[in-house]
Design a protein around this motif. Structure first.
Motif, short mmCIF file in Angstrom:
data_model
loop_
_atom_site.label_atom_id
_atom_site.label_comp_id
_atom_site.label_asym_id
_atom_site.label_seq_id
_atom_site.Cartn_x
_atom_site.Cartn_y
_atom_site.Cartn_z
N SER A 83 -97.25 54.75 12.41
CA SER A 83 -98.34 55.73 12.57
C SER A 83 -98.02 56.85 13.56
O SER A 83 -98.47 57.98 13.41
N LYS A 84 -97.23 56.56 14.60
CA LYS A 84 -96.90 57.59 15.59
C LYS A 84 -96.00 58.68 15.03
O LYS A 84 -95.94 59.78 15.58
N THR A 85 -95.30 58.37 13.95
CA THR A 85 -94.38 59.35 13.37
C THR A 85 -94.87 59.90 12.04
O THR A 85 -94.12 60.54 11.31
N PHE A 86 -96.15 59.66 11.70
CA PHE A 86 -96.70 60.18 10.46
C PHE A 86 -96.62 61.70 10.43
O PHE A 86 -96.89 62.37 11.43
N LYS A 87 -96.26 62.24 9.28
CA LYS A 87 -96.19 63.68 9.09
C LYS A 87 -96.95 64.07 7.83
O LYS A 87 -97.04 63.29 6.87
N VAL A 88 -97.49 65.28 7.83
CA VAL A 88 -98.25 65.76 6.68
C VAL A 88 -97.36 65.79 5.44
O VAL A 88 -97.79 65.41 4.34
N PHE A 89 -96.11 66.23 5.60
CA PHE A 89 -95.20 66.32 4.45
C PHE A 89 -95.00 64.95 3.80
O PHE A 89 -94.99 64.85 2.57
N ASP A 90 -94.85 63.91 4.62
CA ASP A 90 -94.63 62.57 4.07
C ASP A 90 -95.84 62.11 3.27
O ASP A 90 -95.69 61.48 2.21
N PHE A 91 -97.04 62.40 3.77
CA PHE A 91 -98.24 62.01 3.03
C PHE A 91 -98.34 62.80 1.73
O PHE A 91 -98.73 62.24 0.70
N LEU A 92 -98.04 64.09 1.77
CA LEU A 92 -98.09 64.90 0.55
C LEU A 92 -97.12 64.38 -0.50
O LEU A 92 -97.42 64.37 -1.69
N MET A 93 -95.95 63.92 -0.06
CA MET A 93 -94.99 63.36 -0.99
C MET A 93 -95.50 62.04 -1.57
O MET A 93 -95.33 61.77 -2.77
N SER A 94 -96.12 61.21 -0.73
CA SER A 94 -96.68 59.96 -1.23
C SER A 94 -97.85 60.23 -2.18
O SER A 94 -98.03 59.52 -3.18
N ALA A 95 -98.64 61.27 -1.87
CA ALA A 95 -99.73 61.66 -2.77
C ALA A 95 -99.17 62.15 -4.10
O ALA A 95 -99.77 61.94 -5.16
N SER A 96 -98.01 62.82 -4.05
CA SER A 96 -97.36 63.28 -5.29
C SER A 96 -96.96 62.10 -6.16
O SER A 96 -97.04 62.16 -7.39
N ILE A 97 -96.50 61.01 -5.52
CA ILE A 97 -96.17 59.80 -6.28
C ILE A 97 -97.41 59.28 -6.99
O ILE A 97 -97.38 58.96 -8.19
N PHE A 98 -98.51 59.20 -6.26
CA PHE A 98 -99.77 58.69 -6.81
C PHE A 98 -100.26 59.55 -7.97
O PHE A 98 -100.54 59.04 -9.06
N ILE A 99 -100.34 60.86 -7.76
CA ILE A 99 -100.83 61.77 -8.80
C ILE A 99 -99.86 61.83 -9.96
O ILE A 99 -100.27 61.93 -11.13
N GLY A 100 -98.54 61.76 -9.66
CA GLY A 100 -97.55 61.80 -10.72
C GLY A 100 -97.66 60.61 -11.66
O GLY A 100 -97.65 60.78 -12.89
N ILE A 101 -97.79 59.41 -11.08
CA ILE A 101 -97.95 58.21 -11.91
C ILE A 101 -99.27 58.27 -12.68
O ILE A 101 -99.34 57.89 -13.85
N PHE A 102 -100.30 58.76 -12.01
CA PHE A 102 -101.60 58.93 -12.66
C PHE A 102 -101.47 59.84 -13.88
O PHE A 102 -101.98 59.52 -14.96
N ALA A 103 -100.79 60.98 -13.73
CA ALA A 103 -100.64 61.94 -14.82
C ALA A 103 -99.86 61.34 -15.99
O ALA A 103 -100.22 61.53 -17.16
N ILE A 104 -98.81 60.58 -15.68
CA ILE A 104 -97.99 59.96 -16.73
C ILE A 104 -98.82 58.95 -17.54
O ILE A 104 -98.81 58.94 -18.78
N ILE A 105 -99.56 58.09 -16.82
CA ILE A 105 -100.34 57.06 -17.49
C ILE A 105 -101.48 57.65 -18.30
O ILE A 105 -101.75 57.25 -19.44
N GLU A 106 -102.17 58.64 -17.72
CA GLU A 106 -103.28 59.25 -18.44
C GLU A 106 -102.79 60.01 -19.67
O GLU A 106 -103.43 60.00 -20.72
N THR A 107 -101.64 60.68 -19.55
CA THR A 107 -101.06 61.38 -20.70
C THR A 107 -100.66 60.38 -21.78
O THR A 107 -100.89 60.61 -22.98
N GLY A 108 -100.09 59.25 -21.34
CA GLY A 108 -99.73 58.20 -22.30
C GLY A 108 -100.94 57.67 -23.03
O GLY A 108 -100.90 57.41 -24.24
N GLU A 109 -102.05 57.51 -22.31
CA GLU A 109 -103.26 57.00 -22.95
C GLU A 109 -103.77 57.97 -24.01
O GLU A 109 -104.18 57.55 -25.10
N ILE A 110 -103.72 59.27 -23.70
CA ILE A 110 -104.18 60.27 -24.66
C ILE A 110 -103.30 60.26 -25.91
O ILE A 110 -103.79 60.31 -27.04
N LEU A 111 -101.98 60.19 -25.71
CA LEU A 111 -101.05 60.20 -26.84
C LEU A 111 -101.21 58.95 -27.70
O LEU A 111 -101.21 59.03 -28.94
N PHE A 112 -101.35 57.78 -27.04
CA PHE A 112 -101.50 56.54 -27.80
C PHE A 112 -102.83 56.49 -28.54
O PHE A 112 -102.94 55.85 -29.58
#
Length: 253
Positions: free
Chosen positions: A161-190
């Motif tokens: 926690s002492k070394t948390f940075k905004v950039f690191d959180f934004l990258m982790s949020a990108s992982i979350f949103i990226g996986i979300f986008a892939i799964i939701e797109t897959g659901e629409i296609l299927f």
């Protein structure tokens, strides 16, 4: 095979009452384990925690797939049983953060586990149901993975926690949103081929959880899912920032 699966999965006609002794017991157990983890964990042991919890979560996830695939006595392939929901990705991010112990990837994964992982684990523990199944083993698997996810989140919040940075959180949020986008797109296609594909947040649009079913009634399904994903991201950011504030006593980044 059906009898073996019934025994292995703990098939029961009993439904656990919302916020009954089963769920309350897991919440209390998680709180006790989290206190011990916060008091006893050390940064030099973080890799050991990540590997052990990640492997345990992966094993229990495959246990769930096995039970649900053979519950009729014969193998039935169902995309809904695959580990592609929001609650399964933590098994992989926790394990990967234990494998890659150095470099930016470890930092980003640790940031993800400390923010999104911690919040998702607490979320699953507090809500009465995530999967609809008559197998007690599936319910235990769900809560056990939520407990381990929460513990890893607590450990990462303490150690990093002492070394948390905004950039690191934004990258982790990108992982979350990226996986979300892939799964939701897959659901629409299927859905174009009438194939039932597991949605990221499909469990929370069921009539048994009316808070989120209102979202589904008010908006198209992809939009409702995206709003819920943004809510998860916002609350995870709150966890991340609160831990940083408490550890550094700084008023702002």
């Amino acid at each position: 095979m059906k009898e073996f699966i019934s025994i292995l999965g703990g098939l029961s006609e009993k439904n656990f009452a919302p916020y009954g002794i089963f769920q309350i017991s897991w919440i209390v157990l998680t709180a006790i384990c989290a206190i011990f983890a916060f008091k006893l964990c050390y940064k030099k042991h973080v890799r050991r925690y990540h590997l052990s919890c990640g492997i345990a979560m992966l094993i229990t996830t495959f246990y769930r797939i096995f039970i649900l695939s053979f519950k009729s006595g014969n193998f039935v392939f169902d995309l809904k049983n695959l580990p592609v929901t929001v609650f399964d990705i933590l098994a992989f991010t926790i394990l990967l953060s234990g494998i890659f112990t150095k470099g930016k990837l470890h930092v980003i994964l640790s940031s993800f586990n400390a923010s999104f992982g911690f919040f998702i684990g607490v979320f699953v523990l507090l809500f009465p149901s995530v999967t609809e199944s008559q197998f007690i083993g599936i319910a235990v698997q769900e809560k056990l993975n939520a407990l381990l996810t929460t513990l890893i989140g607590v450990i990462n919040l303490k150690c990093y926690s002492k070394t948390f940075k905004v950039f690191d959180f934004l990258m982790s949020a990108s992982i979350f949103i990226g996986i979300f986008a892939i799964i939701e797109t897959g659901e629409i296609l299927f859905s174009l081929f009438s194939i039932n594909f597991p949605c990221f947040f499909s469990h929370y649009f069921s009539p048994s959880l009316m808070v989120f079913s209102h979202l589904s009634n008010a908006f198209p399904h992809p939009v409702a899912s995206f709003i819920l994903a943004l809510l998860f991201a916002e609350l995870s950011a709150g966890v991340y920032y609160t831990a940083y504030r408490l550890s550094t006593k700084k008023k702002r980044y």
